[in-house]
Design a protein around this motif. Structure first.
Motif, short mmCIF file in Angstrom:
data_model
loop_
_atom_site.label_atom_id
_atom_site.label_comp_id
_atom_site.label_asym_id
_atom_site.label_seq_id
_atom_site.Cartn_x
_atom_site.Cartn_y
_atom_site.Cartn_z
N ARG A 104 0.84 -1.20 0.00
CA ARG A 104 0.00 0.00 0.00
C ARG A 104 0.89 1.27 0.00
O ARG A 104 0.68 2.21 -0.75
N SER A 105 1.93 1.24 0.85
CA SER A 105 2.82 2.41 0.96
C SER A 105 3.63 2.62 -0.32
O SER A 105 3.89 3.75 -0.72
N LYS A 106 4.00 1.50 -0.95
CA LYS A 106 4.73 1.60 -2.22
C LYS A 106 3.94 2.42 -3.22
O LYS A 106 4.48 3.25 -3.95
N GLU A 107 2.67 2.15 -3.23
CA GLU A 107 1.80 2.83 -4.17
C GLU A 107 1.71 4.32 -3.85
O GLU A 107 1.84 5.16 -4.73
N ILE A 108 1.52 4.59 -2.57
CA ILE A 108 1.39 6.00 -2.15
C ILE A 108 2.65 6.78 -2.47
O ILE A 108 2.60 7.87 -3.01
N ALA A 109 3.77 6.18 -2.16
CA ALA A 109 5.03 6.92 -2.27
C ALA A 109 5.73 6.74 -3.60
O ALA A 109 6.68 7.44 -3.90
N SER A 110 5.25 5.82 -4.39
CA SER A 110 5.93 5.37 -5.61
C SER A 110 7.44 5.20 -5.39
O SER A 110 8.27 5.74 -6.12
N GLU A 111 7.75 4.49 -4.31
CA GLU A 111 9.14 4.12 -3.96
C GLU A 111 9.06 2.72 -3.36
O GLU A 111 8.04 2.35 -2.79
N ASN A 112 10.15 1.97 -3.44
CA ASN A 112 10.15 0.63 -2.87
C ASN A 112 10.62 0.57 -1.42
O ASN A 112 10.26 -0.33 -0.68
N GLY A 113 11.46 1.52 -1.07
CA GLY A 113 11.99 1.49 0.30
C GLY A 113 12.96 2.62 0.54
O GLY A 113 13.03 3.56 -0.25
#
Ligand code: ANZ
Ligand code: ZN
Length: 810
Positions: free
Chosen positions: A238-247
């Motif tokens: 879910r966070s990946k999508e929000i931030a468009s970052e993997n980590g």
């Protein structure tokens, strides 16, 4: 004859100058000493701090000359910099004129102090010839990748209208004017001091014992090496999508606490924070909080309470796979590690405070009584694969776990940052760069050096005068020959002070042809004794060490360290406060010299306190120093003229004569330790005073003459004028010579004996060596009569030079 300091001092200053006394010799077979005092900024007048600094340096230089060394003691001026421009704004005088007039005046002041500086090697860092070589260094460093240009958030002083290096920001304020420093993004040139972080740290070990511990520790902390683990926290889907970052990456020095992680924290400047800030879906309160923190300077954040905001995204714990909330927090530094951390509130102070404030979970994973527990000792608990382990084993296990799965690695981090050297001011060395539309950023070609400052500028204090100059910027691209634009930034003046010591070490006859001539620079470097203020503990002393290594690697210099020994002198105080114009408690060196003479000023300054300690100004002690010199001068009548130290038969002397000689030779014995290691000139001066008093208590002219000769040579480094005057008057010496110690002087006529009764120590007596054994025993018995009382003496034993034992009955 009366002591008239003015006449004597003028006479000898002239003689030293005419004979080239202060110049280093070209004979490279001689043993050498390179004594250097930190050069002054040409502010206009010398202050007492300078006098103290140079009196110490000159004392050492003169001592080593007397000992037969080839001595280099140069002097110069750190003559670029802001005050010249500020004077230009205030008094409408050109910075160059202001600077060089000040230099001229200060040279005269230095002369009146009788300082034996080399005149031939005098330099000012604003001289075109000096600029020429440092622009060459800049270019060579650029070519080697040791200079780069980047746009970055920098420290900006609104008052001085310029960028400041991290080292030049003190408690969030400008080191020069004290104005608040703000953060501003702009392009600039950076020196890669970080490439040398490890060597700068390692070499500190070699300076141990030769540099003050305090300075070494400050540099260690500034370089700030720490090793730990770096690894990536992955975001959940879910966070990946929000931030468009993997980590995101984190750095930790406590891999062993990984099971205690209950949240992560990012710096406000972190790229992930910025993603959230710029996302349309982020609520306004979150955005406002981030913006608020972004607008605070690092200093403001540091003193503020812990603050932050949940970013609405989560990471996955790398081992337990639990979800970990990601916060933005004001205590995370953008510039350190990866600008992000794993928070372990149970075992870290800052993480704990933050967790309490925002009600975040606290997981205890090391056995302890009270939280936060930040020590490394203790058994790990609630930590699965590292349960029961101690810190070392737990850290190793976790690091191995990450390395085995290629998800993290052991790394070393440094606090040290690259050195930004761009300044948006006029009175500095132009950065030899050209901007070409076709070729980009190009170095000026060496043949075109130096790039000099235009003199026809109007200095108003607003903007960079070089930028506004009608034709300074117009130039040809050294690469393609097309029209190009010259860089208008000038160099940080610490660039100049980072290599001046090596320039001095180079024969001045070669200054036009080469930056350093190998033969003389290899002979004179390193500086054997550097003397200056503690305020340069990090700034100048770190930059200079860095430059030395860079210039070595560029093939200019041989050594790795510039300053073999360092003495940091204490401040000069008056009424308990540092002498300063703003406090109005200064004493003008010129006034003291006019009234009492340079020798008095020097004697007072070296007598009042050991050089490393603070020195409290004291008018009556100045008067006292003057009186001592007068006494020394008057007593010269007690000695006779001779070309040779009289030879004296010590055994034939009476007690007073022997005592006087002992005092003289004690001072002589002290001198090498004082000049070569402890620098406690005050104790040497006191020993000379005592010796003079002891000489005065006897009448033997030979002893007077010998003693006088020795005292003058011991005091010459401290009060050179009067010493040369008297010794040339009496002993016809052009110079003072090394004197050998005489062991018989130290042999005493008396010995100390312990007296024991039945083996128990009862007393100690001093007896004349010439007494018979029986006389000694009789004296011993008298000394312990009260313990003997009426007891019967069975035996009396005398162990020569040690003790008398009396055996009694009962
Ligand atoms: C977890 C942890 C647990 C940490 C613990 C310390 C104690 P030094 O020693 O000064 O190198 N850290 C990492 N990056 C940071 C940043 N950009 N701004 C502020 N703090 C940061 O500090 C390293 C420690 O400082 C790291 O180890 C990290 O917190 C934090 F019981 O990780 B530690
Ligand atoms: Zn070009």
């Amino acid at each position: 004859m009366q002591y008239v300091a003015k006449d004597i001092e003028y006479k000898w200053q002239t003689a030293w100058r005419d004979s080239g006394y202060s110049e280093p010799k070209d004979d490279y077979n001689l043993p050498k000493k390179y004594i250097l005092s930190m050069f002054p900024y040409p502010s206009g007048r010398l202050h007492m701090g300078h006098v103290r600094n140079y009196a110490i340096g000159d004392a050492l230089s003169r001592y080593y000359r007397n000992m037969g060394f080839n001595v280099l003691q140069p002097m110069g001026f750190d003559s670029f910099g802001m005050p010249a421009e500020n004077a230009a704004i205030k008094h409408k005088i050109h910075p160059k004129k202001w600077t060089y007039e000040n230099i001229e005046y200060m040279i005269k002041e230095l002369d009146t102090l009788g300082l034996s500086f080399s005149k031939n090697r005098l330099l000012a860092t604003s001289d075109p010839l000096y600029t020429r070589w440092e622009q060459e260094f800049f270019i060579k460093m650029y070519e080697k990748g040791l200079v780069y240009r980047k746009s970055a958030v920098v420290n900006w002083c609104e008052n001085d209208q310029t960028v400041l290096a991290n080292e030049q920001v003190e408690d969030g304020k400008c080191w020069r004017c004290g104005h608040d420093v703000i953060q501003k993004e702009m392009p600039g040139y950076y020196l890669k001091i970080t490439d040398y972080a490890n060597e700068l740290l390692e070499c500190l070990k070699d300076l141990d014992g030769k540099w003050p511990n305090q300075v070494i520790t400050m540099q260690e902390n500034w370089i700030g090496k720490s090793s730990g683990l770096e690894f990536e926290f992955k975001l959940d889907d879910r966070s990946k999508e929000i931030a468009s970052e993997n980590g995101f990456m984190v750095f930790t020095t406590r891999a062993d606490t990984i099971y205690g992680v209950s949240y992560c924290a990012l710096a406000p400047e972190h790229s992930l924070t910025k993603k959230i800030l710029n996302s349309d879906n982020t609520p306004k309160e979150i955005k406002d909080k981030i913006k608020f923190m972004l607008n605070q300077s690092p200093k403001e954040r540091q003193i503020a309470d812990k603050d932050g905001v949940y970013l609405g995204i989560n990471a996955i714990h790398p081992i337990t796979k639990e979800l970990v909330p990601i916060w933005c927090a004001n205590f995370v530094l953008a510039e350190y590690g990866h600008g992000a951390l794993m928070a372990v509130p149970a075992h870290d102070e800052r993480d704990y405070e933050f967790a309490i404030k925002f009600n975040l979970p606290i997981k205890k994973i090391i056995e302890c009584d009270e939280l936060p527990y930040t020590q490394k000792s203790g058994k790990h608990i609630n930590s699965d694969m590292i349960n029961n382990m101690d810190y070392d084993e737990a850290s190793k296990t976790i690091i191995k776990y990450f390395e085995n799965s290629s998800s993290g690695k052991e790394v070393t981090n440094y606090k040290l940052r690259d050195w930004g050297i761009s300044r948006q001011r006029y009175w500095g060395a132009p950065i030899p760069i050209v901007h070409c539309d076709k070729c980009g950023v190009v170095c000026e070609s060496i043949e075109n050096l130096p790039v000099l400052l235009p003199e026809d500028v109007s200095i108003t204090g607003e903007g960079n005068p070089l930028d506004k100059h009608p034709n300074f910027k117009k130039c040809k691209c050294p690469k393609c020959g097309g029209e190009a634009k010259r860089e208008t930034d000038t160099m940080d003046t610490f660039f100049e002070s980072s290599w001046y010591f090596a320039r001095y070490a180079s024969d001045e006859k070669t200054w036009e042809k080469v930056a350093f001539d190998k033969k003389s620079v290899d002979y004179w470097m390193s500086v054997d004794q550097y003397i200056g203020g503690i305020e340069h503990a990090i700034l100048h002393l770190l930059y200079a060490r860095f430059f030395q290594k860079v210039l070595r690697d560029l093939g200019y210099l041989r050594d790795s360290e510039p300053f073999a020994s360092l003495l940091t002198q204490g401040m000069v105080l008056k009424d308990g406060a540092k002498m300063s114009k703003s406090k109005g408690n200064t004493v003008d060196p010129d006034e003291i010299i006019n009234r009492y003479g340079a020798d008095t000023a020097r004697l007072f300054i070296l007598f009042a306190a050991p050089p490393q300690k603070e020195l409290e100004w004291n008018d009556s002690a100045v008067e006292g120093a003057f009186k001592f010199i007068n006494r020394l001068y008057d007593r010269s009548v007690n000695a006779y003229k001779t070309e040779q130290i009289p030879s004296i038969n010590h055994a034939n002397l009476n007690k007073d004569e022997k005592y006087a000689r002992l005092k003289v030779y004690e001072a002589l014995k002290k001198s090498s330790e004082v000049f070569e290691s402890s620098f406690t000139f005050n104790t040497l001066i006191a020993a000379c005073m005592e010796a003079l008093n002891a000489l005065n208590a006897q009448q033997n002219k030979d002893i007077w003459t010998e003693g006088y000769y020795i005292i003058l040579s011991l005091l010459e480094p401290i009060i050179p004028h009067v010493s040369w005057e008297l010794s040339s008057e009496l002993f016809g010496l052009k110079n003072l010579r090394k004197i050998e110690l005489k062991s018989e002087v130290f042999e005493s006529d008396t010995i100390n004996l312990a007296i024991t009764i039945n083996g128990k120590r009862r007393a100690e007596i001093e007896i004349d060596k010439s007494l018979s054994d029986q006389e000694i025993i009789n004296q011993a018995k008298i000394a312990v009569s009260k313990w003997i009382g009426s007891s019967e003496i069975i035996k009396e034993i005398y162990v020569p030079n040690k003790l008398v034992n009396i055996v009694i009955k009962g």
